[in-house]
Design a protein around this motif. Structure first.
Motif, mmCIF file in Angstrom:
data_model
loop_
_atom_site.group_PDB
_atom_site.id
_atom_site.type_symbol
_atom_site.label_atom_id
_atom_site.label_comp_id
_atom_site.label_asym_id
_atom_site.label_seq_id
_atom_site.Cartn_x
_atom_site.Cartn_y
_atom_site.Cartn_z
ATOM 1 N N ASP A 145 0.849 -1.187 0.000
ATOM 2 C CA ASP A 145 0.000 0.000 0.000
ATOM 3 C C ASP A 145 0.886 1.239 0.000
ATOM 4 O OD1 ASP A 145 -2.524 1.550 0.519
ATOM 5 O OD2 ASP A 145 -1.459 1.961 2.388
ATOM 6 N N LEU A 146 0.733 2.095 -0.998
ATOM 7 C CA LEU A 146 1.593 3.258 -1.143
ATOM 8 C C LEU A 146 1.528 4.164 0.077
ATOM 9 C CD1 LEU A 146 3.499 4.941 -2.900
ATOM 10 C CD2 LEU A 146 1.482 5.992 -3.947
ATOM 11 N N THR A 147 0.329 4.392 0.599
ATOM 12 C CA THR A 147 0.175 5.281 1.752
ATOM 13 C C THR A 147 0.954 4.761 2.953
ATOM 14 O OG1 THR A 147 -1.984 6.048 1.000
ATOM 15 C CG2 THR A 147 -1.479 6.338 3.327
ATOM 16 N N SER A 148 0.831 3.465 3.233
ATOM 17 C CA SER A 148 1.536 2.877 4.377
ATOM 18 C C SER A 148 3.044 2.970 4.215
ATOM 19 C CB SER A 148 1.132 1.405 4.548
ATOM 20 O OG SER A 148 -0.251 1.291 4.812
ATOM 21 N N VAL A 149 3.530 2.702 3.012
ATOM 22 C CA VAL A 149 4.978 2.739 2.774
ATOM 23 C C VAL A 149 5.498 4.173 2.909
ATOM 24 C CG1 VAL A 149 6.791 2.317 1.079
ATOM 25 C CG2 VAL A 149 4.921 0.689 1.322
ATOM 26 N N LEU A 150 4.748 5.146 2.400
ATOM 27 C CA LEU A 150 5.169 6.540 2.526
ATOM 28 C C LEU A 150 5.157 7.007 3.983
ATOM 29 C CD1 LEU A 150 3.533 8.294 -0.563
ATOM 30 C CD2 LEU A 150 5.953 7.808 -0.167
ATOM 31 N N HIS A 151 4.153 6.579 4.745
ATOM 32 C CA HIS A 151 4.127 6.932 6.165
ATOM 33 C C HIS A 151 5.343 6.356 6.883
ATOM 34 C CE1 HIS A 151 -0.468 7.857 6.477
ATOM 35 N NE2 HIS A 151 0.213 8.789 5.872
ATOM 36 N N GLY A 176 18.844 5.381 6.082
ATOM 37 C CA GLY A 176 18.870 4.330 5.065
ATOM 38 C C GLY A 176 17.536 3.608 4.959
ATOM 39 N N ARG A 177 16.914 3.338 6.115
ATOM 40 C CA ARG A 177 15.592 2.705 6.093
ATOM 41 C C ARG A 177 14.586 3.598 5.373
ATOM 42 N NH1 ARG A 177 14.499 -1.435 9.718
ATOM 43 N NH2 ARG A 177 12.586 -1.603 8.484
ATOM 44 N N ALA A 178 14.654 4.905 5.643
ATOM 45 C CA ALA A 178 13.746 5.842 4.975
ATOM 46 C C ALA A 178 13.942 5.787 3.461
ATOM 47 C CB ALA A 178 13.977 7.260 5.498
ATOM 48 N N LYS A 179 15.192 5.793 3.008
ATOM 49 C CA LYS A 179 15.469 5.769 1.567
ATOM 50 C C LYS A 179 14.964 4.478 0.935
ATOM 51 C CE LYS A 179 19.426 8.893 1.736
ATOM 52 N NZ LYS A 179 20.899 9.022 1.698
ATOM 53 N N ASN A 180 15.109 3.362 1.657
ATOM 54 C CA ASN A 180 14.589 2.089 1.131
ATOM 55 C C ASN A 180 13.079 2.147 0.949
ATOM 56 O OD1 ASN A 180 17.129 0.971 1.101
ATOM 57 N ND2 ASN A 180 16.923 -0.047 3.086
ATOM 58 N N HIS A 181 12.389 2.741 1.926
ATOM 59 C CA HIS A 181 10.930 2.851 1.815
ATOM 60 C C HIS A 181 10.534 3.798 0.679
ATOM 61 C CE1 HIS A 181 9.520 0.380 5.082
ATOM 62 N NE2 HIS A 181 10.322 0.963 5.953
ATOM 63 N N PHE A 182 11.261 4.896 0.520
ATOM 64 C CA PHE A 182 10.951 5.809 -0.585
ATOM 65 C C PHE A 182 11.162 5.117 -1.928
ATOM 66 C CE2 PHE A 182 11.580 9.572 2.342
ATOM 67 C CZ PHE A 182 10.280 10.035 2.213
#
Length: 335
Positions: A145-151, A176-182
């Motif tokens: 889900d795009l919304t969940s991944v962006l949050h 790094g975790r943030a960049k992976n999610h983005f």
């Protein structure tokens, strides 16, 4: 009708808060209403009175007595109301009540983190943001889900910014975790241009604390791309988010360009709906931008007509009418 506790004002801030509270107390209210509990919270911000603080705690418990959607909505509304009044400590207390009731809700946890950060309580902000990231990561793993991944990406990015200098290694890992999610969000966006714009907006918000100029450039670029789409600009998470980010960054720099950003929303609502409460509210919002930039005369010229129009169309206790009334009170204090 609830009654105010006996309080003696000795400072200008106390006198203003007490005068506003008396106006609220003079209207028909219930002890459990958001307006009344917000009034108690406002008073706790400037009065160090144990009984008053106890009444505020009881009010918080009364509007959220058990876990349900209505309790979540009322407590969330209360937090937003108190933040709009710059009652940051009272807002944090309300957010903590929300998170206690909904401990497994990432949004509630991130709301506490935002309030705690606003009052400089880094420990509480860190604790609840950590909880939010864990919850969002779990959701992101289970759902494409795009919304969940962006949050999740946003929370990890905020987590990286919150860490102390001694935690540089952890901050790098969180970033790094943030960049992976983005990156995952960009994949989920596929060939949808607006989905990719949502990813760009989320990334810009995450960059704002460290690089506000780059975040502002991206927010303004997104608004330019939505310029000929009033429905998307005025009625989508993308339009609201880009507008909010641009206004926040421009007003922090006291730039007049903030007026043009808010004017776009007024124009979009006018195209979509004509003269109506939605358009009048945006004119009120334009007035508040003028107020924040120090132009009291222009602010009054926009806020007063919006208040009168909304008051004629809606109930006196409608949230939009109350919001305009509070803006007029701020105008009076500023003058």
């Amino acid at each position: 009708m609830p009654e105010l506790p006996p309080l003696t004002a000795t400072t200008d801030a106390q006198r203003q808060a007490l005068a506003a509270a008396r106006e609220v107390a003079a209207t028909p209210l219930r002890e459990k209403s958001v307006d009344w509990v917000a009034t108690l919270g406002t008073l706790t911000e400037v009065f160090d009175d144990p009984e008053l603080h106890a009444r505020y705690e009881r009010g918080l418990a009364a509007i959220g007595p058990y876990r349900c959607a209505a309790a979540f909505d009322r407590l969330e509304e209360l937090v937003k109301e108190l933040r709009a009044r710059d009652c940051l400590r009272a807002a944090l207390q309300a957010a903590l009540a929300l998170a206690e009731l909904f401990a497994d809700n990432a949004f509630a946890r991130s709301m506490v983190a935002n309030c705690a950060r606003a009052v400089g309580d880094q420990e509480t902000a860190h604790e609840h943001l950590a909880a939010a990231t864990r919850l969002l990561d779990e959701t992101a793993k289970q759902e494409d889900d795009l919304t969940s991944v962006l949050h999740a990406a946003r929370c990890w990015s905020e987590f990286a910014h919150l860490t102390r200098p001694s935690q540089a290694e952890f901050a790098s890992w969180a970033d790094g975790r943030a960049k992976n999610h983005f990156a995952r969000a960009a994949m989920l966006a596929g060939d949808d241009p607006d989905a990719h714009r949502r990813v760009r907006l989320a990334a810009a918000k995450s960059r704002a604390p460290g690089d506000p100029s780059a975040a502002l450039t991206e927010a303004l670029a997104l608004l330019d791309e939505l310029a000929d789409r009033p429905g998307m600009l005025a009625n989508s998470e993308l339009g609201w988010g880009a507008t909010e980010l641009a206004l926040q960054l421009l007003l922090a720099r006291r730039e007049d360009r903030a007026l043009a950003v808010q004017q776009r929303l007024v124009d979009a609502k006018l195209v979509l709906y004509g003269e109506c409460p939605a358009t009048w509210l945006e004119r009120h919002n334009l007035g508040t931008v003028h107020l924040q930039l120090g132009d009291i005369t222009r602010a009054r010229a926009l806020i007063e007509p919006a208040y009168e129009a909304l008051r004629a169309e809606l109930e006196d206790d409608h949230p939009q009418v109350r919001m305009c009334k509070r803006s007029l009170e701020r105008l009076t204090r500023a003058a």
